[in-house]
Enzyme design. Structure first.
Site, short mmCIF file in Angstrom:
data_model
loop_
_atom_site.label_atom_id
_atom_site.label_comp_id
_atom_site.label_asym_id
_atom_site.label_seq_id
_atom_site.Cartn_x
_atom_site.Cartn_y
_atom_site.Cartn_z
CG ASP A 35 -6.81 -1.45 -1.63
OD1 ASP A 35 -7.15 -2.63 -1.78
OD2 ASP A 35 -5.88 -1.11 -0.88
CG ASP A 71 -1.95 -1.07 1.21
OD1 ASP A 71 -2.43 -1.40 0.11
OD2 ASP A 71 -2.28 -1.62 2.28
#
Length: 207
Positions: free
Chosen positions: A181, A147
């Site tokens: 995401d 991430d």
């Protein structure tokens, strides 16, 4: 038939484009940044490298192997549904939304399945290498999802006069997420905004 082929090509283009961008960003971050290193872009946008074992936005609920297996099954079901709606000639926008959700899930599966063997450990003092001589930091299905997008749009402290929370630090939108995401979120939001009626019609047509 021509219309179905066109919709199929649009779906494939969406899938490959999003997947390529997602993996290029992840590999670039993984192989050029220290763990938890932060790059200040603006006061409300940072590139902040972190990794997680869980679901989207770093939420960890179940065991790693269960999560990876669940993701693979879910992606398989979405792929089956995507092929089905393409053959049925569903609206192009609806197909793109499902393609975004499918690709986002697939992008994070790639991390979970392969990254443990493709990279060594990222730490605060060492940057990971691709295909290291000593082997990766884990085994198949136990990789961590990379991430990097952090948007602390509001970063402030509650006024002291507010009961219970006065003086406490407050950040609006603290999750750190990746491009996959974002693809999932955009696909779901677009479905709810523009295709909720179509979803309802699709559901009732199967009853």
């Amino acid at each position: 038939m021509k219309n179905i082929l066109t919709k199929g090509r649009i779906s494939l283009l969406t899938i490959f484009s999003i997947l390529l961008i997602d993996q290029l960003i992840k590999v670039a971050v993984k192989t050029s940044m220290y763990f938890h290193e932060s790059i200040h872009v603006t006061d409300w946008f940072y590139i902040y490298f972190t990794e997680n074992n869980g679901m989207a936005f770093g939420m960890e609920i179940f065991g790693k192997l269960f999560l990876t297996s669940f993701r693979i099954i879910a992606v398989g079901l979405i792929a089956w549904y995507l092929m089905k709606i393409i053959k049925r000639g569903a609206k192009t926008g609806y197909i793109v939304c499902i393609s975004l959700i499918f690709t986002g899930a697939l992008g994070n599966i790639i991390d979970s399945v392969f990254y443990g063997i493709l990279f060594n450990e990222s730490t605060h003092s060492s940057i990971a290498n691709f295909m290291p001589a000593g082997g990766g930091y884990s085994t198949w299905f136990y990789g961590k999802v990379v991430d990097m997008f952090y948007f602390p749009i509001i970063d402030t402290t509650w006024p002291a006069w507010i009961p219970m929370i006065g003086g406490e630090h407050f950040i609006f939108f603290s999750p750190i997420f990746n491009f996959a995401d974002a693809a999932i979120s955009c696909g779901i939001i677009a479905l709810l905004l523009f295709y909720s009626k179509y979803l309802n019609e699709t559901y009732h047509s199967h009853e």
